[in-house]
Design an enzyme around this catalytic site. Structure first.
Site, short mmCIF file in Angstrom:
data_model
loop_
_atom_site.label_atom_id
_atom_site.label_comp_id
_atom_site.label_asym_id
_atom_site.label_seq_id
_atom_site.Cartn_x
_atom_site.Cartn_y
_atom_site.Cartn_z
N LYS A 1 116.72 46.91 48.00
CA LYS A 1 118.07 46.77 47.81
C LYS A 1 118.03 45.39 47.38
O LYS A 1 117.55 44.34 47.76
CB LYS A 1 119.03 47.64 48.78
CG LYS A 1 119.28 46.86 49.81
CD LYS A 1 119.66 45.43 49.30
CE LYS A 1 120.27 44.67 51.37
NZ LYS A 1 120.85 43.68 50.89
N SER B 1 115.04 50.70 54.87
CA SER B 1 115.09 51.65 54.32
C SER B 1 113.68 52.21 54.64
O SER B 1 113.60 53.90 53.86
CB SER B 1 114.11 51.12 52.32
OG SER B 1 114.38 52.36 51.65
N GLY C 1 112.64 46.85 56.30
CA GLY C 1 112.74 47.95 57.25
C GLY C 1 113.85 49.56 57.43
O GLY C 1 113.55 50.47 57.94
N VAL D 1 109.08 41.05 53.76
CA VAL D 1 109.22 41.49 55.01
C VAL D 1 110.32 40.11 55.40
O VAL D 1 110.31 38.90 54.73
CB VAL D 1 108.53 41.37 56.05
CG1 VAL D 1 109.07 41.59 58.04
CG2 VAL D 1 107.35 42.48 55.65
N ALA D 2 111.42 40.44 55.90
CA ALA D 2 112.98 39.51 56.40
C ALA D 2 113.36 38.84 55.43
O ALA D 2 113.26 37.88 55.14
CB ALA D 2 112.17 38.74 57.43
N ALA D 3 113.36 39.86 54.02
CA ALA D 3 113.79 39.34 52.72
C ALA D 3 114.41 39.40 52.46
O ALA D 3 115.12 38.78 51.49
CB ALA D 3 112.56 39.76 51.40
N GLY D 4 115.84 40.36 53.38
CA GLY D 4 116.57 40.56 52.32
C GLY D 4 116.90 41.68 51.92
O GLY D 4 117.92 41.78 50.28
N LEU D 5 115.42 41.54 51.64
CA LEU D 5 115.81 43.33 50.25
C LEU D 5 115.61 44.60 51.55
O LEU D 5 116.02 46.00 50.93
CB LEU D 5 114.75 43.49 49.78
CG LEU D 5 114.54 41.88 48.83
CD1 LEU D 5 113.11 41.69 48.18
CD2 LEU D 5 115.13 42.43 47.76
N ALA D 6 116.39 44.52 53.33
CA ALA D 6 116.30 46.64 53.60
C ALA D 6 115.22 46.97 53.29
O ALA D 6 115.04 48.32 53.43
CB ALA D 6 117.26 46.49 52.77
N ASP E 1 122.00 48.52 57.54
CA ASP E 1 121.55 49.13 56.04
C ASP E 1 121.52 50.02 55.72
O ASP E 1 120.82 51.24 55.05
CB ASP E 1 121.10 48.12 55.13
CG ASP E 1 121.37 46.48 55.00
OD1 ASP E 1 122.42 46.53 54.82
OD2 ASP E 1 120.61 45.16 54.47
#
Length: 287
Positions: free
Chosen positions: A10, A104, A102, A95-100, A136
């Site tokens: 996301k 998702s 984990g 990973v740990a990127a602000g893209l959710a 999230d």
């Protein structure tokens, strides 16, 4: 029995923080939408009462710290499931990127196990369960485009934005969401106009969507990690229609309407950032 399900990333088109709540969380207002970059979750039914997890990337925890593992454990406990599951996560989302990524994965696991274990839960029920795992996860259960409020778990579906290209660029750093929120001065926030963004999306007004991109966490992460700010500045310099950091970062995304310009920006960013992706917004039916 085996089941394969996509877990899309996301981005936040708008992210506002209103105040710190008594429970320690922050009250937020966000508009999020899914993009065509996804992990693949493969679930295999086990007769034995256990949860196994295997991941294509070695630096992601393959134990109870993993949100997909937590999703399976929550369903097992809540519904007294005595069968087990083997979960394989084929990682594509940084990973740990602000893209959710984990979150998702957890949402896809909830939806897949709902089918595999024949629980017959509604999306609303799965989203409620997801809120116990992470803020999230509820949004990721529904996917598409939505307004998220509360601590991010109250979801109101809205129509999808008009189709466009999305370039995601993640620098080789990790960002602590907790640290970003700790350094956020709520009194000094310049709040984005969430209502105007929602109106622009509902009207399919691409230019107005680009004009109203906003994330109050951006300035905090920029001050902690100047490289993130440089990526956004490069995107704008290369001709992006709009650019914004997603979540607490460090991934920055650019919106681009024309494919020729998308290719130019993608190639330009590849010169100084190793993790760059050119994807599309995932469209969904209007509610």
């Amino acid at each position: 029995m085996k089941l394969s399900i996509k877990a899309p990333a996301k981005i936040n088109l708008s992210l506002d923080v209103l105040f710190k709540r008594e429970d320690g969380y922050h009250e937020v207002e966000m508009i999020m939408t899914t993009v065509d970059l996804a992990d693949r979750i493969e679930l295999t039914l086990l007769e034995e009462d256990r949860i196994e997890i295997d991941i294509s990337e070695g630096y992601v925890p393959a134990d109870e710290r993993n949100l997909a593992y937590q999703a399976a454990a929550l369903l097992k406990e809540r519904y007294a499931i005595t069968k087990g599951v083997a979960i394989f996560i084929d990682k594509h989302i940084p990973v740990a990127a602000g893209l959710a990524g984990g979150s998702s994965d957890a949402a896809a696991t909830l939806k897949g196990l709902n089918e595999l274990w024949d629980l017959r839960l509604s999306l609303e029920e799965l989203a409620q369960l997801g809120s116990e795992i992470g803020s999230d996860v509820s949004f990721c259960v529904f996917g598409g485009t939505a307004l998220a409020t509360g601590r991010g778990e109250i979801i109101k579906k809205i129509p999808s934005p008009p189709p466009c290209w999305v370039i995601l660029a993640k620098p080789p750093i990790g960002v602590s969401t907790a640290e970003v929120y700790r350094n956020l001065n709520i009194e000094a926030i310049d709040h984005p106009n969430i209502n105007e963004m929602q109106t622009a999306i509902e009207n399919k007004n691409y230019q107005q969507i680009c004009n109203h991109l906003g994330n109050v966490l951006e300035s905090v992460t920029f001050s902690l990690h100047p490289d993130v700010k440089k990526i956004k500045e490069q995107m704008i310099r290369f001709g992006a229609d709009g650019a914004l950091m997603s979540g607490s970062g460090p991934t920055v995304f650019a919106l681009i309407e024309k494919e020729s310009r998308m290719n130019r920006i993608y190639n330009g960013l590849r010169g100084f950032c190793s993790q760059v992706y050119a994807v599309r917004l995932l469209s969904s039916k209007s509610p």
